[in-house]
Design an enzyme around this catalytic site. Structure first.
Site, PDB file in Angstrom:
ATOM      1  CE  LYS A 120      -4.196  -2.056   2.100  1.00 59.72           C
ATOM      2  NZ  LYS A 120      -3.745  -3.409   2.525  1.00 59.72           N
TER       3      LYS A 120
ATOM      4  CG  ASP B 141       5.788   9.383   0.937  1.00 63.05           C
ATOM      5  OD1 ASP B 141       5.829  10.672   0.375  1.00 63.05           O
ATOM      6  OD2 ASP B 141       6.145   9.077   1.931  1.00 63.05           O
TER       7      ASP B 141
HETATM    8  O1  S5P Z   1      -9.538  -2.700   1.839  1.00 67.25           O
HETATM    9  C1  S5P Z   1      -8.730  -3.717   2.130  1.00 67.25           C
HETATM   10  C2  S5P Z   1      -7.454  -3.771   1.593  1.00 67.25           C
HETATM   11  C3  S5P Z   1      -6.824  -4.706   1.754  1.00 67.25           C
HETATM   12  S1  S5P Z   1      -5.442  -5.253   0.824  1.00 67.25           S
HETATM   13  N1  S5P Z   1      -9.062  -4.351   3.232  1.00 67.25           N
HETATM   14  C4  S5P Z   1      -8.292  -5.493   3.548  1.00 67.25           C
HETATM   15  O2  S5P Z   1      -8.479  -6.167   4.535  1.00 67.25           O
HETATM   16  N2  S5P Z   1      -7.048  -5.682   2.880  1.00 67.25           N
HETATM   17  C5  S5P Z   1      -6.203  -6.546   3.315  1.00 67.25           C
HETATM   18  O3  S5P Z   1      -6.612  -7.861   3.284  1.00 67.25           O
HETATM   19  C6  S5P Z   1      -5.554  -6.410   4.688  1.00 67.25           C
HETATM   20  O4  S5P Z   1      -4.341  -5.742   4.922  1.00 67.25           O
HETATM   21  C7  S5P Z   1      -5.503  -7.983   5.155  1.00 67.25           C
HETATM   22  O5  S5P Z   1      -3.990  -8.255   4.787  1.00 67.25           O
HETATM   23  C8  S5P Z   1      -6.368  -8.552   4.117  1.00 67.25           C
HETATM   24  C9  S5P Z   1      -7.501  -9.091   5.063  1.00 67.25           C
HETATM   25  O6  S5P Z   1      -7.276 -10.059   5.744  1.00 67.25           O
HETATM   26  P1  S5P Z   1      -8.399 -10.761   6.889  1.00 67.25           P
HETATM   27  O7  S5P Z   1      -7.884 -11.454   7.788  1.00 67.25           O
HETATM   28  O8  S5P Z   1      -9.162  -9.733   7.362  1.00 67.25           O
HETATM   29  O9  S5P Z   1      -9.161 -11.747   5.670  1.00 67.25           O
END
Ligand code: S5P
Length: 454
Positions: free
Chosen positions: A286, A289
């Site tokens: 993510k 910057d």
């Molecule tokens: O909006 C987002 C974008 C991402 S990339 N919401 C998210 O949860 N993620 C990523 O997806 C987050 O950083 C994590 O690595 C993963 C979701 O993990 P979970 O354990 O909640 O399924």
């Protein structure tokens, strides 16, 4: 009345016009449809009602509804001919009295068919369907007079709906050309225009870069839409889980800076796994910057992400410079832009999301798609419809059951994510925290693929 005659009559009364019209989207269109005046021509109105009756009479439904205003008088005639009760939804929600937004009597659990005059993106029909469903009705069939979309059926099918359209734009052009109502030049102009602005593809190009293609091919080859988010803090757990789940996934998503025992060997092993089990690598860094800083973060430091991750995630908030900083002079790498996050209260409003799609479209050579989350398949579908043609939608915040964690994460279900148009789902704790991660990965994989393959 025959369809051909109906098309000519619509042209006679000015319901189908040719010229130059500015659409809501700002595009200049060489044609315009407005069926509101049909009510002033009783023979056209009853003619179209009969055509619709022919088309829907064998379907299974208990009520008929028309979307106000244009389709409501037509639906009334159809309901009368078929002897079915009519219901409809108020255009403005009622703010006082009994909060009854459906007009007409109905029983919960029964089926309603919805009639509309035109369909383009399908958004307004999906919204109407959602309102009916919230009131306990079942919606399966939509009946529309003119379908000027580009293959909207297939999207509606994936959301569990069936579209029955009386006429498609191609038929209108064909009939009007045969009857010398439009010139060859006009016909070409209309064709060019519709190719250009299919509802989700403003440039007309298929915005598929080399990496996007690779991911799409892998989805097909592995028959999997599953991206595993392996957010554990040590290599032992990481490779333990990976060993059990790698066969099920199309891509592995890492947060490399979560590991407390990172070393160069980790990358060597990760690459070996990616080759052995045929998955791509996606570092969810993510970046957010200025171009100069992200370039150093991407290529340098201890992680040297550029060297091993096929894809990264990028925030578009700093503007286009971030993509130039990351990808100028970099080959064989691409990213996903965060368009709508899964965390509760995130600040990504509709305007922001739209601008992200615009930047992503402009930089399609390095943007393979978008990270989008929504709490319902309808909301996700709306996002999907705005994504330029060829680019992908990855959906995070996915579990077998909807819900939240204690720090703002929101979950939608596998089925809703896939029916909402996800190309891939991103699953973390649903798999990594499961007692049996192997079985969990298998279940997510199979449930997602089942919806995807239709
Ligand atoms: O909006 C987002 C974008 C991402 S990339 N919401 C998210 O949860 N993620 C990523 O997806 C987050 O950083 C994590 O690595 C993963 C979701 O993990 P979970 O354990 O909640 O399924």
């Amino acid at each position: 009345m025959k369809t051909e005659y109906f098309i000519l009559r619509l042209h006679d009364i000015g319901a189908i016009k040719f010229g130059e019209f500015t659409l809501k989207s700002g595009h200049k269109s060489p044609f315009y449809f407005d069926l509101r005046d049909m009510i002033s021509h009783p023979e056209i109105l009853s003619g179209v009602a009969n055509l619709l009756v022919d088309q829907i009479q064998d379907l299974d439904f208990d009520y008929i509804s028309g979307v106000p205003y244009t389709a409501l008088p037509i639906a009334t005639l159809v309901a009368d001919i078929l002897d079915k009760p009519l219901i409809y939804i108020r255009k403005e929600e009622k703010a006082y009295g009994t909060k009854n937004n459906i007009i007409g009597k109905f029983e919960k659990g029964e089926k309603c068919l919805i009639i509309d005059d035109l369909i383009t993106t399908g958004e307004s029909l999906l919204e109407t369907a959602e309102k009916f469903k919230n009131e306990g009705l079942e919606i399966v069939d939509f009946s529309v007079i003119i379908d000027r979309s580009n293959n909207i059926e297939q999207y509606l099918n994936k959301s569990g709906y069936k579209l029955h359209s009386l006429i498609k734009l191609d038929k209108i052009i064909e009939v009007l050309k045969e009857n010398n109502r439009i010139s060859n030049d006009q016909k070409i102009k209309i064709k060019n225009f519709t190719n250009k602005i299919s509802y989700k593809n403003k440039t007309g190009k298929n915005l598929e870069n080399h990496l996007t293609k690779l991911l799409k091919e892998k989805i097909k080859a592995k028959k999997s839409n599953l991206i595993l988010s392996l957010d554990v803090d040590n290599q032992k757990d990481f490779f333990n889980i990976l060993e059990k789940t790698a066969r099920q996934i199309v891509m592995l998503k890492t947060h490399i800076d979560i590991l407390n025992d990172f070393d160069a060997d980790f990358i060597t092993r990760l690459k070996e796994y990616s080759i052995k089990y045929d998955f791509l690598i996606f570092e969810d860094r993510k970046f957010a910057d200025i171009g100069n800083t992200v370039r150093k973060q991407y290529q340098g430091g201890i992680y040297k992400i550029k060297n091993w991750a096929h894809f990264i995630t990028v925030h578009a908030i700093p503007g286009e410079g971030i993509l130039q900083g990351l990808f100028d002079n970099v080959e064989n790498r691409a990213c996903f832009l965060l368009a709508k996050m899964s965390s509760k209260g995130n600040l990504m409003n509709e305007t922001y999301t739209r601008k992200v799609f615009e930047i992503g479209e402009k930089y399609a050579d390095v943007v393979s798609g978008y990270i989008c989350h929504a709490n319902s398949k309808e909301e996700l579908r709306k996002l999907k419809n705005k994504i330029p043609n060829g680019q992908l939608m990855l959906v995070p915040g996915v579990k077998l059951q909807a819900g939240n964690d204690s720090v703002g994460q929101q979950y939608t279900t596998v089925e809703d994510a896939m029916q909402g148009g996800a190309d891939c789902i991103i699953v973390g704790r649903g798999i990594t925290d499961a007692e049996n991660s192997e079985a969990a990965a298998k279940e997510y994989h199979e449930r997602a693929w089942k919806v995807y393959k239709g």
